[in-house]
Design an enzyme around this catalytic site. Structure first.
Site, PDB file in Angstrom:
ATOM      1  CE  LYS A 130      -4.032  -2.092   2.126  1.00 38.21           C
ATOM      2  NZ  LYS A 130      -4.950  -2.154   3.257  1.00 38.21           N
ATOM      3  CG  ASP A 148      -7.766   0.346   3.851  1.00 43.85           C
ATOM      4  OD1 ASP A 148      -8.707  -0.396   3.501  1.00 43.85           O
ATOM      5  OD2 ASP A 148      -6.565   0.064   3.654  1.00 43.85           O
ATOM      6  CG  LEU A 167      -8.048  -2.764  10.761  1.00 44.51           C
ATOM      7  CD1 LEU A 167      -8.662  -2.192  12.009  1.00 44.51           C
ATOM      8  CD2 LEU A 167      -6.796  -2.013  10.389  1.00 44.51           C
ATOM      9  CE1 TYR A 193     -10.016  -8.855   5.173  1.00 43.13           C
ATOM     10  CE2 TYR A 193     -11.043 -10.990   4.780  1.00 43.13           C
ATOM     11  CZ  TYR A 193     -10.184  -9.978   4.395  1.00 43.13           C
ATOM     12  OH  TYR A 193      -9.466 -10.110   3.223  1.00 43.13           O
ATOM     13  N   GLY A 239     -12.943  -7.091  11.643  1.00 47.77           N
ATOM     14  CA  GLY A 239     -12.640  -6.261  10.479  1.00 47.77           C
ATOM     15  C   GLY A 239     -13.644  -6.309   9.338  1.00 47.77           C
TER      16      GLY A 239
HETATM   17  P1  NDP Z   1       1.404  -4.439   6.245  1.00 46.51           P
HETATM   18  O1  NDP Z   1       2.143  -5.605   5.693  1.00 46.51           O
HETATM   19  O2  NDP Z   1       1.582  -3.106   5.611  1.00 46.51           O
HETATM   20  O3  NDP Z   1       1.740  -4.311   7.817  1.00 46.51           O
HETATM   21  C1  NDP Z   1       1.732  -5.445   8.653  1.00 46.51           C
HETATM   22  C2  NDP Z   1       1.815  -5.015  10.107  1.00 46.51           C
HETATM   23  O4  NDP Z   1       1.785  -6.190  10.939  1.00 46.51           O
HETATM   24  C3  NDP Z   1       3.109  -4.286  10.442  1.00 46.51           C
HETATM   25  O5  NDP Z   1       2.842  -3.374  11.486  1.00 46.51           O
HETATM   26  C4  NDP Z   1       4.001  -5.435  10.945  1.00 46.51           C
HETATM   27  O6  NDP Z   1       5.022  -5.027  11.811  1.00 46.51           O
HETATM   28  C5  NDP Z   1       2.986  -6.252  11.717  1.00 46.51           C
HETATM   29  N1  NDP Z   1       3.405  -7.641  11.858  1.00 46.51           N
HETATM   30  C6  NDP Z   1       3.312  -8.619  10.929  1.00 46.51           C
HETATM   31  N2  NDP Z   1       3.784  -9.779  11.434  1.00 46.51           N
HETATM   32  C7  NDP Z   1       4.188  -9.522  12.699  1.00 46.51           C
HETATM   33  C8  NDP Z   1       4.760 -10.305  13.746  1.00 46.51           C
HETATM   34  N3  NDP Z   1       5.003 -11.611  13.568  1.00 46.51           N
HETATM   35  N4  NDP Z   1       5.017  -9.725  14.916  1.00 46.51           N
HETATM   36  C9  NDP Z   1       4.763  -8.397  15.108  1.00 46.51           C
HETATM   37  N5  NDP Z   1       4.227  -7.604  14.161  1.00 46.51           N
HETATM   38  C10 NDP Z   1       3.948  -8.148  12.978  1.00 46.51           C
HETATM   39  O7  NDP Z   1      -0.145  -4.859   6.235  1.00 46.51           O
HETATM   40  P2  NDP Z   1      -1.443  -3.931   6.320  1.00 46.51           P
HETATM   41  O8  NDP Z   1      -1.123  -2.771   7.205  1.00 46.51           O
HETATM   42  O9  NDP Z   1      -1.967  -3.669   4.964  1.00 46.51           O
HETATM   43  O10 NDP Z   1      -2.490  -4.917   7.036  1.00 46.51           O
HETATM   44  C11 NDP Z   1      -2.401  -5.245   8.413  1.00 46.51           C
HETATM   45  C12 NDP Z   1      -3.601  -6.094   8.831  1.00 46.51           C
HETATM   46  O11 NDP Z   1      -4.815  -5.356   8.671  1.00 46.51           O
HETATM   47  C13 NDP Z   1      -3.782  -7.367   7.974  1.00 46.51           C
HETATM   48  O12 NDP Z   1      -4.189  -8.410   8.818  1.00 46.51           O
HETATM   49  C14 NDP Z   1      -4.891  -7.006   7.020  1.00 46.51           C
HETATM   50  O13 NDP Z   1      -5.614  -8.143   6.597  1.00 46.51           O
HETATM   51  C15 NDP Z   1      -5.754  -6.103   7.896  1.00 46.51           C
HETATM   52  N6  NDP Z   1      -6.543  -5.164   7.090  1.00 46.51           N
HETATM   53  C16 NDP Z   1      -7.911  -5.262   7.143  1.00 46.51           C
HETATM   54  C17 NDP Z   1      -8.681  -4.388   6.420  1.00 46.51           C
HETATM   55  C18 NDP Z   1     -10.165  -4.493   6.488  1.00 46.51           C
HETATM   56  O14 NDP Z   1     -10.835  -3.922   5.628  1.00 46.51           O
HETATM   57  N7  NDP Z   1     -10.711  -5.146   7.477  1.00 46.51           N
HETATM   58  C19 NDP Z   1      -8.096  -3.352   5.547  1.00 46.51           C
HETATM   59  C20 NDP Z   1      -6.652  -3.327   5.594  1.00 46.51           C
HETATM   60  C21 NDP Z   1      -5.922  -4.226   6.320  1.00 46.51           C
HETATM   61  P3  NDP Z   1       6.493  -4.627  11.208  1.00 46.51           P
HETATM   62  O15 NDP Z   1       6.321  -3.267  10.571  1.00 46.51           O
HETATM   63  O16 NDP Z   1       7.353  -4.590  12.413  1.00 46.51           O
HETATM   64  O17 NDP Z   1       6.852  -5.693  10.219  1.00 46.51           O
END
Ligand code: NDP
Length: 314
Positions: free
Chosen positions: A66, A102, A222, A224, A245
């Site tokens: 994104k 979003d 978030l 779902y 979500g």
């Molecule tokens: P990104 O890949 O941009 O970000 C992922 C986030 O999760 C980062 O903050 C990352 O931390 C963290 N993360 C992932 N794995 C771990 C771990 N093992 N331990 C700690 N932190 C972790 O994804 P998005 O921001 O696009 O999406 C995040 C979530 O939100 C997803 O589950 C997605 O499905 C959900 N979502 C739901 C929406 C809805 O309409 N309901 C819309 C958009 C997203 P780090 O930066 O340290 O890697």
């Protein structure tokens, strides 16, 4: 000519967007096909360039691209520019317009969970990816006065604080290291907790130990799928008000549909397809794995459909 809309991310097979958007096209008898494109960052620019073709209405962008697609757009809407993340791309001639639906989707979730109570002013946000940015953007515009972002890699949370330094100059926006003692202290002072990490997509995993959750928080996850994460189960046990979500997914998707087609979204048909998917699982849709990969499908089986070929439905 069948129009095309694609979801670009890595991975994409877990997403409910294809089922929801295809149901919307079918309900309004729009000749359009929603495809899943799994692309690593190295192949992203090529995938975005392809969207300029006449057959594309646009695209969704998901984990982890994104923020990466922002400089590839010809124009950004205000929500996308303020947020620094794009989850929807529409096309005007050869030009690609980056949107962020979003933000609107999250506001709908926040309104729903708070209900008739007074909108709180303090929030803790877990996660600093594209979704975390949209959440922070929405909370700032809703008038929150203190927002604390926790992220595994602190520098990403600090990047969000820097990004919003102007729009948040009147309030307290800060990044904090992910230590349980710091989290616990912040949670005791806040009223809203948002999980914008992907921790919880695997059933049983949770970003926060249950014992850290105080009662009476508004907790929005978030994620779902699963519809009720371990965090939401723990929060409900702690007498918090919770929301998953799905409402955000539906609302951001409805807005995206309107941007691609210019028609009001058939929200009931989209919700019905989400209900069906939750109950019976994802329909089998081919995943285009891009230049390097072989095709796979949403049910995990190998697919005979090569990259670029139409994705089957049902
Ligand atoms: P990104 O890949 O941009 O970000 C992922 C986030 O999760 C980062 O903050 C990352 O931390 C963290 N993360 C992932 N794995 C771990 C771990 N093992 N331990 C700690 N932190 C972790 O994804 P998005 O921001 O696009 O999406 C995040 C979530 O939100 C997803 O589950 C997605 O499905 C959900 N979502 C739901 C929406 C809805 O309409 N309901 C819309 C958009 C997203 P780090 O930066 O340290 O890697």
């Amino acid at each position: 000519m069948t129009n095309r809309v694609v979801l670009i991310g890595h991975p994409v097979a877990h997403s409910f967007s294809a089922a929801m958007q295809q149901a919307a096209f079918d309900a309004l008898e729009i000749d359009a096909r929603y495809e899943l494109w799994d692309r690593r960052q190295i192949d992203l620019a090529e995938a975005i360039a392809e969207l300029r073709g006449d057959d594309f209405l646009g695209a969704n962008v998901t984990i982890p691209h994104k923020e990466h697609v922002v400089p590839m757009m010809d124009r950004l809407t205000d929500d996308a520019a303020v947020t620094g993340a794009v989850n929807v791309i529409s096309r005007e001639g050869m030009k690609l317009i980056g949107h962020n639906t979003d933000v609107t989707g999250f506001k709908a979730a926040l309104d729903k969970v708070v209900g008739k109570q007074k909108m709180p002013r303090h929030a803790v946000v877990l996660g600093a990816g594209g979704a975390g940015r949209a959440v922070v953007s929405a909370l700032i515009s809703e008038g929150f006065q203190r927002i604390v972002i926790f992220n595994r890699h602190l520098h990403r949370a600090e990047g969000i604080v820097r990004h919003f330094s102007k729009s948040a100059s009147h309030m307290d926006l800060r990044a904090m290291p992910w230590h349980e003692s710091v989290l616990e202290a912040e949670l005791s002072k806040t009223k809203v907790l948002v999980n914008a990490t992907s921790i919880g997509m695997v059933p049983g995993e949770t970003p926060i130990p249950a014992e850290l959750l105080p009662p009476d928080l508004f907790v929005i996850d978030l994620i779902y799928n699963p519809p009720v994460t371990q965090l939401l189960k723990d929060a409900a046990s702690a007498r918090c008000t919770t929301l998953g979500g799905e409402l955000m997914l539906l609302q951001q998707g409805a807005r995206a549909f309107e941007l691609w087609t210019g028609k009001p979204a058939p929200v009931e048909a989209m919700q019905a397809e989400l209900d069906r998917t939750r109950e019976h699982g994802l329909r089998r849709i081919a995943v285009d794995m891009g230049p390097a990969g072989a095709a796979a499908s949403t049910d995990g089986t190998a697919s005979s459909h090569a990259a670029g070929e139409p994705a089957p439905r049902g």
